[in-house]
Design an enzyme around this catalytic site. Structure first.
Site, short mmCIF file in Angstrom:
data_model
loop_
_atom_site.label_atom_id
_atom_site.label_comp_id
_atom_site.label_asym_id
_atom_site.label_seq_id
_atom_site.Cartn_x
_atom_site.Cartn_y
_atom_site.Cartn_z
N ASP A 1 -4.79 112.27 -27.37
CA ASP A 1 -3.46 111.73 -27.09
C ASP A 1 -2.38 112.78 -27.39
O ASP A 1 -2.32 113.34 -28.47
CB ASP A 1 -3.24 110.50 -27.96
CG ASP A 1 -2.18 109.56 -27.42
OD1 ASP A 1 -1.15 110.05 -26.95
OD2 ASP A 1 -2.38 108.33 -27.49
N THR B 1 1.25 106.64 -22.98
CA THR B 1 -0.16 106.49 -23.35
C THR B 1 -0.92 105.57 -22.41
O THR B 1 -2.01 105.90 -21.95
CB THR B 1 -0.25 105.96 -24.80
OG1 THR B 1 0.37 106.90 -25.66
CG2 THR B 1 -1.69 105.77 -25.22
N ASN C 1 4.00 101.72 -21.06
CA ASN C 1 3.40 101.01 -22.20
C ASN C 1 3.86 99.56 -22.24
O ASN C 1 3.11 98.67 -22.63
CB ASN C 1 3.79 101.69 -23.51
CG ASN C 1 3.06 103.00 -23.74
OD1 ASN C 1 2.04 103.29 -23.11
ND2 ASN C 1 3.58 103.82 -24.64
N LYS D 1 -6.21 103.78 -30.62
CA LYS D 1 -5.26 102.79 -30.11
C LYS D 1 -5.99 101.81 -29.21
O LYS D 1 -6.87 102.19 -28.43
CB LYS D 1 -4.15 103.47 -29.30
CG LYS D 1 -3.30 104.45 -30.09
CD LYS D 1 -2.26 105.09 -29.19
CE LYS D 1 -1.42 106.12 -29.92
NZ LYS D 1 -0.44 106.77 -29.04
N ASP D 2 -5.54 100.55 -29.25
CA ASP D 2 -6.17 99.55 -28.40
C ASP D 2 -6.00 99.88 -26.92
O ASP D 2 -6.94 99.76 -26.12
CB ASP D 2 -5.66 98.14 -28.71
CG ASP D 2 -4.14 98.00 -28.72
OD1 ASP D 2 -3.45 98.82 -28.08
OD2 ASP D 2 -3.64 97.07 -29.38
N ARG D 3 -4.80 100.34 -26.53
CA ARG D 3 -4.58 100.59 -25.11
C ARG D 3 -5.41 101.76 -24.58
O ARG D 3 -5.75 101.79 -23.40
CB ARG D 3 -3.10 100.82 -24.83
CG ARG D 3 -2.41 101.93 -25.62
CD ARG D 3 -0.90 101.89 -25.34
NE ARG D 3 -0.12 102.84 -26.11
CZ ARG D 3 0.35 102.63 -27.33
NH1 ARG D 3 0.05 101.48 -27.94
NH2 ARG D 3 1.10 103.52 -27.94
N ASP E 1 -1.07 112.47 -31.29
CA ASP E 1 0.13 111.79 -30.82
C ASP E 1 0.99 111.34 -32.00
O ASP E 1 2.22 111.50 -31.99
CB ASP E 1 -0.25 110.58 -29.97
CG ASP E 1 0.96 109.88 -29.36
OD1 ASP E 1 1.59 110.47 -28.48
OD2 ASP E 1 1.26 108.75 -29.78
N ASP F 1 -3.74 112.07 -22.18
CA ASP F 1 -3.01 111.04 -21.45
C ASP F 1 -1.61 111.48 -21.05
O ASP F 1 -1.00 110.92 -20.16
CB ASP F 1 -2.93 109.76 -22.28
CG ASP F 1 -2.35 110.00 -23.67
OD1 ASP F 1 -2.31 111.16 -24.12
OD2 ASP F 1 -1.95 109.02 -24.32
N HIS F 2 -1.07 112.50 -21.73
CA HIS F 2 0.25 113.05 -21.43
C HIS F 2 0.47 114.23 -22.34
O HIS F 2 -0.33 114.52 -23.23
CB HIS F 2 1.36 112.00 -21.65
CG HIS F 2 1.32 111.35 -23.01
ND1 HIS F 2 1.70 112.02 -24.16
CD2 HIS F 2 0.94 110.11 -23.41
CE1 HIS F 2 1.56 111.22 -25.20
NE2 HIS F 2 1.09 110.05 -24.79
#
Length: 580
Positions: A77, A116, A137, A198-200, A327, A372-373
């Site tokens: 992340d 994310t 998000n 992270k859950d996402r 992140d 992711d970014h």
């Protein structure tokens, strides 16, 4: 304007977790404890010089011809292409091994919403956010029956009693299948596992049909309600609580990090740039923004691979791993300080340990690593380092204030405008003529602000075709179009000018962010590695949506109709992609 994205979903309060219910579990702590004990020495490993990596020679082809038995997809992340370029010569373990494979240093999360959830939705689906439906998000559903109109990308907002703070994790908003889902549809014996900080991240890479899906909820690794925890999760939760209870001494500073060891004074009377991740015994608060957090995630992945014997069946299995600490470090301490240097040196060691554990299984596995970014450092540090024009967003760029001004000018009651992460919504209760007037006035006023690059209306975005050219050439409208969903995106999408950080007033724990349409947030590395794969580097741009069809091709799985394309991992005249 993208609102500050370090919400409770970035950094909720972290507790030490519930006490272990099985006393024996603590006595046979997982490898996380040993890894965390050695973490203080991990950065020093980067000074020892390259270690030879045994790679099976290729007889004729420059890529293996048989399908791998296990696919391993790693997302780091906020690991920008800029960070990768800055540190790649210092890596000696995990990243160093991956650098002997196929390297795309200029991968793109090509859309504008560089956050994310959207980023993770592209990695293993092959689709951009305009098709995954994950446009941010968070977004607004002003017609929602609950009082809280904000929708989190990985929640089920229909659960009675839920709101933006207390939500039920769900995959319902992801509109397309992941690679793991496609693999299971082709062969029901395939096991699909997803673990992340992270859950996402876990949800967007794992998808809708997984065997195991686990994320850190602030106290322990958790999953969907009612899902029993396998022994691996129980062991790692006990081990992680032990790591938190013991605390962490300050990490030593390797030679290549010394130049980063410099304090930067921040507005508000605090400093960043000299942290070494020390934690007092029992203090769980700083755990998430530390190398030990990634160590816990990779330890869980290692133990699930071992316990489930992933890759040891007749089918190909897949495991996704989301490393989130980079992140949290980037948001709370910036991307260019001592803290990030120590984080990446430690992550290099952690990934190396993980790959060594995979080697020990004897499984033929294929790895991809990406992000992711990207991210942008704190302007205060940039201003010291030849970038004096870097700035924070002005307080006057506020949808609420703008809406009040427009409402007063047009003699309209109510808030008139609503904002969620740069998606500006016009009050749906207004009459059509009133809405049109508000929309026109909002676009004119936002566009006139000196820190705003563009205020694109729904009509302007919808008339923009999906881009087919290399991602670095895309217009702002094309970047926004790639993360636009008619039912979830705003009536206006607001974009700040380059190097304007959307945090008006930094505070301890939140000094820098991402989310812009600019390349420092869009560009990420993409690295493929497999034993027997002859490495090469391709500096030209590719996209993260290319990852899923590339991996699918190595196992002979068709992925027609996706936004991405198969990347040929054979550096010679052969090809790992299907014939067109």
């Amino acid at each position: 304007m993208h609102a500050p994205s370090l919400s409770h979903r970035h950094a909720p309060a972290i507790g030490a977790g519930a006490p272990d219910r099985k006393g024996a579990a603590v006595k046979r702590l997982s490898s996380l404890v040993a890894l965390a004990v050695g973490l203080a020495a991990a950065p020093l490993l980067a000074q020892e010089g390259p270690r030879p990596i045994e790679v099976a020679p290729s007889a004729v082809a420059t890529a293996p011809q048989n399908p791998p038995k296990l696919i391993v997809a790693i997302s780091v992340d906020q690991f920008s292409a800029d960070l990768f370029a800055e540190y790649r010569n210092h890596f000696r373990e995990g990243f160093a091994r991956l650098l002997t494979g196929v390297v795309f240093p200029s991968g793109y999360q090509s859309h504008a919403a560089t956050e994310t959830c959207p980023g993770h939705s592209t990695i293993l689906t092959g689709y951009r956010p305009t098709h995954t439906g994950i446009i941010a998000n968070n977004w607004l559903d002003l017609a929602a029956p609950r009082a809280d109109k904000t929708v989190y990308c990985a929640e089920d907002e229909s659960v009675i009693g839920s709101d933006h703070e207390r939500y039920t994790v769900s995959d319902k908003h992801l509109k397309v299948p992941t690679l793991g889902e496609r693999m299971r549809a082709a062969n029901p014996a395939t096991r699909v596992v997803s673990v992340a900080g992270k859950d996402r991240a876990a949800v967007m890479m794992g998808g809708h049909n997984v065997d195991e899906l686990w994320w850190w909820d602030g106290k322990a690794f958790a999953s969907y309600a009612g899902r029993p925890a396998p022994e691996a999760v129980t062991r790692v939760n006990a081990a992680t609580n032990e790591v938190i209870a013991r605390g962490q001494p300050a990490l030593p500073v390797p030679d290549f990090c010394v130049a980063h060891d410099r304090a930067v004074d921040m507005p508000g009377g605090f400093t960043i740039g000299r942290g070494r991740f020390e934690r007092a015994p029992g203090d769980a608060r700083p755990f998430r923004a530390s190398p030990a957090f990634d160590a816990a995630v990779f330890d869980l992945a290692t133990q699930l691979v071992r316990d489930m014997k992933l890759g040891q069946g007749a089918q190909t299995d897949i495991i996704d791993v989301g490393a989130s600490a980079t992140d949290y470090v980037g948001h709370s301490l910036g991307t260019e300080g001592l803290e990030m240097c120590l984080q990446l040196a430690s992550l290099d060691h952690t990934i190396g340990q993980f790959l060594n554990a995979l080697d020990a299984t004897g499984v033929d596995y294929e790895v991809v690593l990406t992000a992711d970014h990207g991210g942008h450092d704190a302007p205060e540090r940039h201003q010291q380092r030849a970038m004096p024009r870097d700035a924070r967003v002005s307080d006057n760029i506020s949808a609420e204030d703008m809406g009040k001004a427009i409402g007063a000018a047009l003699k309209l009651k109510g808030p008139v405008l609503y904002n969620s992460e740069g998606n500006i919504f016009v009050d749906p209760a207004l009459l059509p003529r009133q809405r049109a007037l508000v929309l026109a006035e909002a676009k004119k006023r936002f566009q006139a602000l000196p820190q705003v690059a563009a205020a694109l209306t729904r009509a302007e975005i919808e008339k923009t075709a999906l881009a087919t050219t290399p991602p670095e050439t895309w217009t702002l409208a094309e970047r926004v179009r790639a993360s636009y969903d008619a039912k979830r995106s705003g009536d206006i999408v607001l974009l700040l000018k380059p190097r304007v950080v959307p945090i008006p007033k930094p505070g301890p724990g939140y000094v820098a962010t991402h989310g812009s349409p600019w390349d420092y947030d869009r560009r990420v590395p993409i690295l493929f590695w497999r034993r027997g794969l002859t490495g090469f580097e391709q500096p030209l741009s590719v996209e993260t949506v290319d990852i899923a069809p590339t991996l699918a091709a190595t196992i002979g799985l068709p992925m027609p109709g996706v936004d991405g394309r198969c990347l040929d991992l054979d550096g010679g005249p052969g090809s790992t992609c299907p014939a067109e």
